[in-house]
Scaffold this motif. Structure first.
Motif, PDB file in Angstrom:
ATOM      1  N   ALA A  46      -7.080  -7.975  -0.827  1.00  0.00           N
ATOM      2  CA  ALA A  46      -7.190  -6.837  -0.547  1.00  0.00           C
ATOM      3  C   ALA A  46      -8.513  -5.983  -0.512  1.00  0.00           C
ATOM      4  O   ALA A  46      -9.301  -5.425   0.155  1.00  0.00           O
ATOM      5  N   SER A  47      -8.623  -5.999  -2.083  1.00  0.00           N
ATOM      6  CA  SER A  47      -9.299  -5.800  -2.860  1.00  0.00           C
ATOM      7  C   SER A  47     -11.565  -6.354  -2.254  1.00  0.00           C
ATOM      8  O   SER A  47     -12.213  -5.232  -2.325  1.00  0.00           O
ATOM      9  N   ASP A  55      -3.683  -4.316   6.713  1.00  0.00           N
ATOM     10  CA  ASP A  55      -3.850  -5.001   5.428  1.00  0.00           C
ATOM     11  C   ASP A  55      -2.225  -5.446   4.940  1.00  0.00           C
ATOM     12  O   ASP A  55      -2.642  -6.080   4.828  1.00  0.00           O
ATOM     13  N   SER A  56      -1.878  -4.206   4.244  1.00  0.00           N
ATOM     14  CA  SER A  56      -0.125  -4.771   4.282  1.00  0.00           C
ATOM     15  C   SER A  56       0.859  -5.414   5.112  1.00  0.00           C
ATOM     16  O   SER A  56       1.504  -6.356   4.556  1.00  0.00           O
ATOM     17  N   ASN A  72       0.071  -9.283   5.675  1.00  0.00           N
ATOM     18  CA  ASN A  72       0.158  -9.848   4.287  1.00  0.00           C
ATOM     19  C   ASN A  72       1.060 -11.164   4.807  1.00  0.00           C
ATOM     20  O   ASN A  72       1.043 -11.885   4.087  1.00  0.00           O
ATOM     21  N   ASN A 126      -7.003  -9.732   8.194  1.00  0.00           N
ATOM     22  CA  ASN A 126      -6.787 -10.013   6.201  1.00  0.00           C
ATOM     23  C   ASN A 126      -5.623 -11.429   7.089  1.00  0.00           C
ATOM     24  O   ASN A 126      -5.851 -11.744   6.266  1.00  0.00           O
ATOM     25  N   SER A 173       0.869  -1.259  -0.235  1.00  0.00           N
ATOM     26  CA  SER A 173      -0.140   0.091  -0.042  1.00  0.00           C
ATOM     27  C   SER A 173       0.656   1.378  -0.180  1.00  0.00           C
ATOM     28  O   SER A 173       0.177   2.295   0.421  1.00  0.00           O
ATOM     29  N   ARG A 178      -5.463  -0.297   4.644  1.00  0.00           N
ATOM     30  CA  ARG A 178      -3.734  -0.481   3.882  1.00  0.00           C
ATOM     31  C   ARG A 178      -2.874  -0.384   4.818  1.00  0.00           C
ATOM     32  O   ARG A 178      -2.013  -1.434   4.234  1.00  0.00           O
ATOM     33  N   LYS A 197     -11.805  -7.703   0.498  1.00  0.00           N
ATOM     34  CA  LYS A 197     -11.423  -7.419   1.639  1.00  0.00           C
ATOM     35  C   LYS A 197     -12.215  -6.204   2.478  1.00  0.00           C
ATOM     36  O   LYS A 197     -13.377  -6.349   2.666  1.00  0.00           O
ATOM     37  N   TRP A 198     -12.013  -5.605   1.221  1.00  0.00           N
ATOM     38  CA  TRP A 198     -12.174  -3.868   1.221  1.00  0.00           C
ATOM     39  C   TRP A 198     -13.918  -3.611   1.360  1.00  0.00           C
ATOM     40  O   TRP A 198     -15.073  -2.617   2.136  1.00  0.00           O
ATOM     41  N   THR A 238      -7.975  -4.736  11.193  1.00  0.00           N
ATOM     42  CA  THR A 238      -8.073  -4.875   9.976  1.00  0.00           C
ATOM     43  C   THR A 238      -6.552  -6.297   9.846  1.00  0.00           C
ATOM     44  O   THR A 238      -7.020  -7.153   9.464  1.00  0.00           O
TER      45      THR A 238
END
Length: 503
Positions: A406-407, A439-440, A443, A400, A178, A436, A409-410, A396
């Motif tokens: 990512a998309s 999430d990142s 990951n 995650n 992100s 973001r 989940k958002w 988040t």
């Protein structure tokens, strides 16, 4: 050989224990089979007990679906092949490997990497790899399938542990997904979802693609620093202390005049190839120019970047191979692709079962229920704005671990969190940036991330004993450091009242 400081002994010992425990798990294929069976049973249990959650924005009640029902069993049978062939990591890896295999077996990669390793400053090699990984998100999945395996070879050529190269690249590509110096596809996708979510409470409001731009630029340098520091002070010292085999610097000089001439031709081809791609985007009617004037101009190019990388690697490899004398028959480049594909046998078997598990999880709806329960718990905390954003980052990061995309989940979380936090005085751009970060940061430690199995496969090429536990132990220091450092930066940024972007 680079000077790398020894990490804290207790931390190294703890990570070693984590790796041992993780690698005691069954083979990754068996693990995904067992997880799939457990998920099937869990979905049936949650459905039987009527576990559900009400969507706070739409009022809709969401329920889990049983994979043991007639509908679920038929879905699993009818979609087994589609789950595999449509799994995101499968196609790009196969295409990229075909091109890169030609470059590898022609000797081009060895020549280029040896020169790069010889000329690159050892002190900044980790930073360069992490930084390149962060920037690679502009090209969708190219960082996973191209940079990560190449980083291992670059580190090996420099006389450093190849797994440290994989870790540094993975930290940049996925942990820094992100962040970037340029706006990319991920910014457009997330901003569109955020706008739709915000319209539930503010119909005229909009989240622009550029609304996080200032912050992601600063984040690029923060992630580079954190990733390089962790790599040099924690990860690489641990890898060195855990191996009994001395690392040798594989940087042979190129003494063959034919190879030198071949490299010059490859350099000329590289310039011409790059110029062609730029022209196809820059010209008003360029083939790779986005006809939508309001969208990213290079979107068609970036969308197919793996194809263009594979094509470049294949042509450059053939050019080098035939001019250097490494290739002598017309079919040598085909044989090179076949050899490259042969190395993917274990990877493809793993991806089949990983694809089933990830898709089972999505179809069952368990993730949606978990996300809403987490949102309700977060709202009940009644924290100040900055503290609430920090709590959202952590929420988040936890979610995650269960939902990798990512998309996707958002798309699930934004309609819940954006209106809720907007009503508490937190603008949608800040909520999106907090998402973001969470999430990142996580990951790189969740096996549910689609490319996690890919990275394990890359590791096994350099250490056949590597497994899921090895990668989790390798990446946990990056994950914790990124989560803490990035969250602290967001908190200070918000307390200082700085804009996240020009929007």
């Amino acid at each position: 050989m680079t000077r790398v400081q020894q990490g804290p002994p207790r931390l190294q010992a703890w990570l070693n224990r984590l790796e041992v425990m993780g690698n005691r798990l069954p083979h990754p294929v068996l693990l995904f089979i067992l997880l799939s069976i457990a998920l099937v049973l869990l979905s049936a249990l949650m459905t039987a007990t009527q576990v559900s959650a009400q969507h706070p924005a739409t009022g809709e009640w969401l329920h889990s679906r049983s994979l043991l029902s007639r509908e679920g069993l038929l879905w699993m049978l009818n979609n087994a092949v589609g789950n595999f062939t449509g799994f995101a990591p499968v196609g790009p890896v196969i295409v990229a490997i075909m091109g890169i295999a030609i470059a590898e077996h022609s000797g081009l990669l060895a020549c280029v990497l040896s020169r790069l390793a010889r000329r690159a400053s050892e002190r900044y090699l980790s930073a360069v790899i992490v930084f390149t990984g962060v920037l690679s998100s502009i090209g969708f999945d190219s960082g996973y399938v191209v940079l990560i395996p190449l980083a291992a070879l670059i580190f090996k050529a420099a006389g450093r542990p190849p797994l440290a190269g994989i870790a540094a690249a993975f930290a940049g590509v996925s942990g820094g997904y992100s962040a970037n110096l340029m706006l990319g596809p991920v910014d457009a996708i997330l901003a569109g979802i955020s706008t739709e979510a915000l319209s539930l409470v503010a119909p005229q409001a909009e989240v622009l693609v550029s609304d996080n731009y200032y912050f992601i630029i600063a984040s690029t340098f923060l992630i580079t620093f954190i990733g390089a520091w962790v790599n040099d002070h924690i990860v690489e010292p641990r890898l060195r202390s855990n191996t009994d085999t001395p690392l040798e610097q594989s940087v042979d000089e190129i003494a063959n005049p034919a190879e030198r001439r071949a490299l010059r031709w490859v350099a000329a081809f590289s310039v011409a190839y790059l110029a062609l791609l730029i022209s196809l985007v820059a010209l008003p009617n360029g083939l790779l120019r986005n006809p939508d004037a309001t969208a990213m101009v290079a979107y068609p190019l970036l969308r197919g970047i793996v194809i263009f990388i594979a094509l470049y690697a294949g042509i450059a490899g053939m050019l080098f191979g035939y001019l250097s004398g490494k290739f002598t028959r017309s079919s040598d480049w085909v044989l090179a692709m076949e050899k490259g594909m042969a190395t993917l046998a274990g990877y493809l078997v793993l991806m089949f079962f990983a694809a089933q598990f990830v898709n089972y999880f999505a179809w069952s709806g368990i993730g949606a229920v978990v996300a809403i329960k987490g949102a309700q718990a977060l709202a009940a905390l009644q924290l100040p704005s900055t503290a609430l954003l920090v709590a959202f980052v952590l929420t988040t990061a936890a979610i995650n671990l269960l939902i990798g995309s990512a998309s996707a989940k958002w798309a699930l979380m934004a309609p819940i969190f954006v209106p809720m936090l907007y009503m508490l005085g937190i603008d949608a751009a800040s909520v999106q940036m907090a998402y973001r970060i969470g999430d990142s940061s996580s990951n790189i430690i969740t096996p549910l991330m689609p490319y996690f199995g890919v990275v394990v496969a890359f590791m096994q090429k350099h250490d056949e004993r590597a497994g899921i536990g090895s990668l989790m132990a390798l990446m946990l220091p990056y994950s914790v450091a990124l989560l803490l450092g990035w969250t602290l930066m967001l908190s200070l940024w918000m307390l200082a009242g700085l804009p996240l972007g020009p929007g």
